[in-house]
Design an enzyme around this catalytic site. Structure first.
Site, PDB file in Angstrom:
ATOM      1  N   ASN A 394      42.606  38.540 106.374  1.00 31.95           N
ATOM      2  CA  ASN A 394      43.050  37.680 105.273  1.00 31.95           C
ATOM      3  C   ASN A 394      42.317  38.017 103.979  1.00 31.95           C
ATOM      4  O   ASN A 394      42.864  38.718 103.130  1.00 31.95           O
ATOM      5  CB  ASN A 394      42.868  36.211 105.653  1.00 31.95           C
ATOM      6  CG  ASN A 394      43.486  35.278 104.627  1.00 31.95           C
ATOM      7  OD1 ASN A 394      44.033  35.715 103.628  1.00 31.95           O
ATOM      8  ND2 ASN A 394      43.394  33.986 104.869  1.00 31.95           N
ATOM      9  N   ASP A 395      41.083  37.563 103.859  1.00 34.24           N
ATOM     10  CA  ASP A 395      40.339  37.746 102.609  1.00 34.24           C
ATOM     11  C   ASP A 395      40.271  39.207 102.166  1.00 34.24           C
ATOM     12  O   ASP A 395      40.308  39.498 100.976  1.00 34.24           O
ATOM     13  CB  ASP A 395      38.913  37.212 102.759  1.00 34.24           C
ATOM     14  CG  ASP A 395      38.896  35.690 102.891  1.00 34.24           C
ATOM     15  OD1 ASP A 395      39.816  35.047 102.345  1.00 34.24           O
ATOM     16  OD2 ASP A 395      37.972  35.173 103.532  1.00 34.24           O
ATOM     17  N   VAL A 396      40.197  40.125 103.127  1.00 27.65           N
ATOM     18  CA  VAL A 396      40.024  41.536 102.776  1.00 27.65           C
ATOM     19  C   VAL A 396      41.298  42.161 102.207  1.00 27.65           C
ATOM     20  O   VAL A 396      41.307  43.334 101.832  1.00 27.65           O
ATOM     21  CB  VAL A 396      39.555  42.372 103.992  1.00 27.65           C
ATOM     22  CG1 VAL A 396      38.211  41.874 104.469  1.00 27.65           C
ATOM     23  CG2 VAL A 396      40.565  42.354 105.116  1.00 27.65           C
ATOM     24  N   THR A 397      42.400  41.371 102.159  1.00 25.65           N
ATOM     25  CA  THR A 397      43.637  41.896 101.570  1.00 25.65           C
ATOM     26  C   THR A 397      43.982  41.168 100.285  1.00 25.65           C
ATOM     27  O   THR A 397      45.023  41.398  99.701  1.00 25.65           O
ATOM     28  CB  THR A 397      44.812  41.693 102.536  1.00 25.65           C
ATOM     29  OG1 THR A 397      45.007  40.277 102.736  1.00 25.65           O
ATOM     30  CG2 THR A 397      44.568  42.351 103.874  1.00 25.65           C
ATOM     31  N   ALA A 435      36.408  32.688 103.206  1.00 25.50           N
ATOM     32  CA  ALA A 435      35.800  32.519 101.894  1.00 25.50           C
ATOM     33  C   ALA A 435      36.332  31.265 101.211  1.00 25.50           C
ATOM     34  O   ALA A 435      35.851  30.882 100.155  1.00 25.50           O
ATOM     35  CB  ALA A 435      36.058  33.744 101.034  1.00 25.50           C
TER      36      ALA A 435
END
Lengths: 465, 100
Positions: A394-397, A435
């Protein structure tokens, strides 16, 4: 009985073999040989230690028995542990190294003659300092790893535990450790030694409780480093080269991994230590965005898009591990490949709960390692790919990391998933990631949300194909 | 005047940190998990200290105050050594290249 000089040379050989063990990990082909060097180095160290003592009496038998008891427990765990639980296992193992360091320091303190360090109540000053450092760092590693283990295992909530005056308290305790060590060295009072260990246990707990679940990769690497420094401290006490070399290797290895993990999240090491990140209180920001239009689809739509694609990039994250979807994922990829579609995997440095976690899970599902790419290797390929299949990440995209300086994840290196012609995002709901930031990718024109369990959806896509 | 042996050990320590620094940077990121498990295993070479402590007891009194901690440390370190190397082996065996 072998001479003390010969013994030192053998320990040096062990140390060199340990260096080769790590060197072997530079590629999967040489890695198995590396592990063998490690085992060889360990065997040499243990055997020459027995030979140097030359005491093959009843207590020697007990040593063998205890070694085998521990060994069988270790072997049992190694064969039983599921790969998804590797982060907990490593945290657990760190705690054992820490506690072993404490125990060795204690017995050296009680019986210094055995280690040639002077006499009870009159231990050589340098040895006493080294012993105290080894014991303190070992104790911090132990209790810190236990907390990390409980958090990773889900026994303890991953949310950071914060209270007022926390940093001041930690600072005071750290100062008291230094003061205690000083008085211990001047008075040789055993009560001070016990208090030193007790306080260090407390520090370990206090250091890790404020750190949130999302920062766990840093925590594990950091504890890895601590366990190395503890071993080195004991190595100095025992004047043992193998232990000093190993401690330095492990210490720097853990430090480098912590650095890589921090960079992967664009966070400073210091801010991770201070903690508080990844709490639930940060979600509030995202609640007003729910109205934005989202396109959602089902497995048939996903299968249709993939059928018409010529290249697909898979972006796995921790959610894939939680759903145990890696085997289904590999089956889906096999189906795609049968249809002549080019497939590769893109792994973010902090995907998963520990460094390299995703790679191990994919390897377990029989994904060849030359189809799996790191962020820098693959990021340019998203622009030319037809479908990006985001499963459990999720956050890494989140493109916000590149565009919105206000965002807490601004500046974090991310996978350029949004550049793909279409994005298939498997997720159970629109909730934000660890996050606590809403993912802009959900609302993009080229994104199709697949609301389902990762494993179920992947299996359904195979059926629809 | 002779150099204190501590200085030699310190030299080994500092040089090993540098060796570790360069060796670990050359580890491929896909093997970072095995790296952690193998460093775990090798740091359990602390077992040599545990063995010395455990064998320090005399034969009439095998389990005295100091040696008990040695024996306990042996168990802990042995769990780590066997567990660490075997789980590393298990992981590394899974890394395969594409079938041609």
């Amino acid at each position: 009985m072998i001479s003390i000089n010969l013994l030192a040379l053998f320990y040096l050989i062990s140390g060199v073999l340990f260096i080769l063990a790590l060197r072997g990990l530079s590629s999967p082909e040489t890695s198995r040989q590396g592990n063998f060097f490690g085992i060889l180095g360990m065997s040499i160290a243990v055997i020459v230690t027995f030979l140097s003592i030359g005491n093959f009496s009843t207590s020697f038998l007990y040593v063998i028995v205890f070694l085998l008891i521990g060994g069988s427990i270790g072997a049992f765990i190694a064969f039983k542990i599921p790969m998804t639980a590797m982060p907990e296992l490593v945290a657990g193992f760190h705690s054992l190294v820490g506690l072993a360091a404490v125990f060795v320091a204690i017995s050296a303190f009680i019986n210094p003659e055995a280690f040639n360090l002077g006499f009870t109540g009159n231990i050589k000053l340098a040895s006493l300092v080294e012993m105290s450092i080894g014991a303190a760092v070992g104790a911090i590693t132990f209790s810190g790893s236990i907390i990390a283990f409980l958090k990773l295992r889900g026994i303890m909530s991953g949310a950071p535990i914060i209270f007022p005056g926390q940093h001041i308290l930690n600072l005071l305790i750290l100062i008291s450790i230094v003061v205690l060590t000083y008085f211990l060295c001047t008075t040789q009072n055993s009560n001070l030694f016990w208090s030193l260990i007790a306080i260090s246990f407390l520090v370990g707990i206090l250091l890790i409780i404020p750190i949130g679940g999302a920062d766990m990769p840093v925590v594990i690497s950091m504890l890895n480093s601590y366990s190395g420094w503890a071993a080195a401290g004991i190595g100095f006490t025992l004047e043992n080269t193998a232990l000093i070399i190993t401690g330095a290797l492990v210490g720097s290895s853990g430090a480098i991994l912590s650095y890589i993990m921090c960079k992967g999240m664009n966070r400073s090491f210091f801010s991770v230590i201070l903690g508080g990140f990844g709490g639930t209180d940060q979600i509030s920001k995202s609640s007003n965005k729910e109205q934005k239009p989202v396109k959602s689809g089902n497995s048939d739509d996903a299968a249709f898009l993939m059928k018409n694609a010529s290249s697909v990039i898979i972006v796995p994250g921790y959610g894939m591990a939680v759903a145990q979807a890696q085997h289904a994922l590999r089956e889906m990829v096999d189906t795609l490949k049968k249809n002549g579609i080019k497939v590769s995997y893109a792994i973010h440095p902090v995907a998963g709960r520990m460094p390299g976690h995703m790679n191990v899970l994919l390897a377990e599902a029989n994904v060849p390692y030359d189809e799996v790419f790191e962020l820098e290797e693959i990021n340019n390929d998203f622009a030319n790919c037809d479908v990006a299949y985001v499963i459990g990440a999720n956050d890494v995209t989140n493109p916000v990391a590149k565009t919105d300086p206000q965002s807490p994840i601004y500046g974090m290196p991310i996978l350029d998933v949004e550049k793909a012609k279409s994005v298939l995002f498997v997720k159970r709901s629109l909730s934000p990631g660890y996050a606590g930031v809403d993912n802009d990718l959900f609302y993009r024109e080229n994104t199709l949300m697949l609301f389902a369990d990762a494993k179920k959806m992947t299996e359904d896509i195979i059926k629809s194909f | 005047m002779e150099i204190d042996p501590f200085v030699f050990r310190l030299s080994i320590f500092i040089l090993s940190i540098f060796v570790g620094y360069y060796v670990v940077w050359s580890v491929t990121p896909s093997l970072h998990t095995p790296l952690m498990s193998v460093t775990n295993a090798i740091s359990s070479v602390i077992i040599v200290g545990a063995i010395i402590a455990a064998l320090a007891g005399n034969n009439e009194n095998i389990f005295n105050e100091a040696s008990v901690f040695g024996f306990l440390a042996i168990i802990l370190a042995a769990v780590n050594i066997f567990g660490g190397f075997l789980v590393t082996q298990r992981m590394l065996a899974m890394y395969k290249k594409k079938k041609k």
